[in-house]
Design an enzyme around this catalytic site. Structure first.
Site, PDB file in Angstrom:
ATOM      1  N   GLY A   1       5.707  -2.096   0.265  1.00 20.00           N
ATOM      2  CA  GLY A   1       6.945  -2.347   0.576  1.00 20.00           C
ATOM      3  C   GLY A   1       8.050  -1.421  -0.064  1.00 20.00           C
ATOM      4  N   GLU A   2       8.750  -2.097  -0.459  1.00 24.52           N
ATOM      5  CA  GLU A   2       9.923  -1.113  -1.333  1.00 24.52           C
ATOM      6  C   GLU A   2       9.860  -1.503  -2.853  1.00 24.52           C
ATOM      7  OE1 GLU A   2      11.168   1.283   0.495  1.00 24.52           O
ATOM      8  OE2 GLU A   2      11.987   1.929  -1.381  1.00 24.52           O
ATOM      9  N   SER A   3       9.337  -0.751  -3.562  1.00 25.12           N
ATOM     10  CA  SER A   3       9.135  -1.143  -4.953  1.00 25.12           C
ATOM     11  C   SER A   3      10.476  -1.481  -5.717  1.00 25.12           C
ATOM     12  CB  SER A   3       8.610   0.034  -5.664  1.00 25.12           C
ATOM     13  OG  SER A   3       9.201   1.126  -5.525  1.00 25.12           O
TER      14      SER A   3
ATOM     15  N   CYS B   1       0.177   0.932  -2.374  1.00 21.61           N
ATOM     16  CA  CYS B   1       1.673   1.788  -2.236  1.00 21.61           C
ATOM     17  C   CYS B   1       2.529   1.420  -3.304  1.00 21.61           C
ATOM     18  CB  CYS B   1       1.966   1.598  -0.875  1.00 21.61           C
ATOM     19  SG  CYS B   1       3.156   3.251  -0.358  1.00 21.61           S
TER      20      CYS B   1
ATOM     21  N   ARG C   1       7.821   8.675  -6.686  1.00 25.75           N
ATOM     22  CA  ARG C   1       7.862   7.883  -5.645  1.00 25.75           C
ATOM     23  C   ARG C   1       8.240   8.667  -4.526  1.00 25.75           C
ATOM     24  NH1 ARG C   1      12.635   4.426  -6.069  1.00 25.75           N
ATOM     25  NH2 ARG C   1      11.575   3.508  -4.046  1.00 25.75           N
TER      26      ARG C   1
ATOM     27  N   ILE D   1       2.301   5.985   4.130  1.00 25.79           N
ATOM     28  CA  ILE D   1       3.556   5.479   4.573  1.00 25.79           C
ATOM     29  C   ILE D   1       4.668   5.756   3.312  1.00 25.79           C
ATOM     30  CG2 ILE D   1       5.267   4.038   5.529  1.00 25.79           C
ATOM     31  CD1 ILE D   1       2.793   2.688   6.579  1.00 25.79           C
ATOM     32  N   ARG D   2       5.333   6.927   3.186  1.00 22.34           N
ATOM     33  CA  ARG D   2       6.240   7.303   2.271  1.00 22.34           C
ATOM     34  C   ARG D   2       5.615   6.904   0.887  1.00 22.34           C
ATOM     35  NH1 ARG D   2      10.719   4.613   1.517  1.00 22.34           N
ATOM     36  NH2 ARG D   2      10.039   2.996   2.847  1.00 22.34           N
TER      37      ARG D   2
ATOM     38  N   HIS E   1      -2.458   2.324   2.657  1.00 21.48           N
ATOM     39  CA  HIS E   1      -2.519   0.709   3.141  1.00 21.48           C
ATOM     40  C   HIS E   1      -3.867   0.550   3.934  1.00 21.48           C
ATOM     41  CE1 HIS E   1       1.782   0.146   2.677  1.00 21.48           C
ATOM     42  NE2 HIS E   1       1.986   1.616   2.603  1.00 21.48           N
TER      43      HIS E   1
ATOM     44  N   GLU F   1      -4.637  -2.439   4.314  1.00 21.80           N
ATOM     45  CA  GLU F   1      -4.328  -3.709   5.185  1.00 21.80           C
ATOM     46  C   GLU F   1      -3.773  -3.318   6.517  1.00 21.80           C
ATOM     47  OE1 GLU F   1      -2.326  -2.479   2.783  1.00 21.80           O
ATOM     48  OE2 GLU F   1      -0.316  -2.669   3.600  1.00 21.80           O
TER      49      GLU F   1
HETATM   50  N1  GLN Z   1       8.211   4.492  -0.665  1.00 21.05           N
HETATM   51  C1  GLN Z   1       8.235   2.969  -1.161  1.00 21.05           C
HETATM   52  C2  GLN Z   1       8.667   2.941  -2.469  1.00 21.05           C
HETATM   53  O1  GLN Z   1       8.758   3.882  -3.332  1.00 21.05           O
HETATM   54  C3  GLN Z   1       6.653   2.634  -0.990  1.00 21.05           C
HETATM   55  C4  GLN Z   1       6.186   2.714   0.571  1.00 21.05           C
HETATM   56  C5  GLN Z   1       5.142   1.713   0.731  1.00 21.05           C
HETATM   57  O2  GLN Z   1       4.886   0.813  -0.022  1.00 21.05           O
HETATM   58  N2  GLN Z   1       4.512   2.109   1.936  1.00 21.05           N
HETATM   59  O3  GLN Z   1       8.715   1.902  -3.003  1.00 21.05           O
END
Ligand code: GLN
Length: 191
Positions: A46-48, A78, A105, A134-135, A171, A173
């Site tokens: 998600g978004e840390s 992630c 990150r 993903i990112r 990921h 999942e």
């Molecule tokens: N880019 C997100 C972060 O730095 C992590 C991306 C993800 O969990 N898919 O939090």
């Protein structure tokens, strides 16, 4: 066996589906009391920045950190990996700081911020694993005591384990492959 999934933000639903497919009870965690009676915890992608802020706001940061230091099994994917790390660049709040790695990150850059690649993860079997990035963060420094389970071709670690902590930059999942989750459940069982 009962596994909690930190359900503050991000891809928590997908982890529940994986666990149910593996025949394991999965329960969402939003509050500290919901950590009681769990055999393990998953911190999703998600978004840390958001997840770390909500972990503090909901009073979950300290209880999770305390459990991690007592060998409570935690699996971070992630953003979950970023939150477990000792150090993460560009994270306004402190990560949990329990896993001996340093991460950067969004380090795969904009152009390549999402990609898929076949990964070799000997610990889960010979067949390659579909790596969905993903990112994703890049793992820099790895402390002694941390086992690297998987590396990209260039040598960048993308899955690591330290005692009962498991983390990956990809990921699992978001795939149909249950093997990485099954590997975590095996760690939980080997108490
Ligand atoms: N880019 C997100 C972060 O730095 C992590 C991306 C993800 O969990 N898919 O939090």
């Amino acid at each position: 066996m009962k596994i909690g999934i930190l359900a503050l933000q991000g891809a928590f639903l997908e982890h529940s589906i994986m666990l149910r497919r593996l025949g394991v009870q999965a329960t969402e965690v939003h509050l500290p009391s919901e950590l009681n009676g769990l055999d393990g915890l998953i911190i999703p992608g998600g978004e840390s920045t958001t997840i770390s802020r909500l972990m503090i706001d909901y009073g979950l940061h300290q209880p999770i950190k305390k459990r991690a230091s007592r060998d409570f099994p935690i699996f971070g994917t992630c953003a979950g990996m970023i939150l477990l790390a000792k150090k993460a660049n560009d994270l306004p709040l402190e990560p949990l700081g329990v896993l001996g790695i340093e991460v950067q990150r969004n380090a795969f850059g904009r152009q390549k911020d999402s990609f898929e690649t076949s990964l070799s993860i000997p610990a889960i079997g010979e067949e390659t694993f579909p790596g969905v990035f993903i990112r994703a963060p890049i793992v820099g420094k790895v402390e002694p005591g941390v086992t690297i389970l998987c590396q990209l071709n260039g040598g960048t670690p993308v899955a690591v384990k330290q005692k009962k902590l498991l983390a990956c930059a990809f990921h699992p999942e978001l795939t149909d492959d249950l093997r990485f989750h099954a590997y975590f459940l095996q760690m939980v069982e080997e108490k």
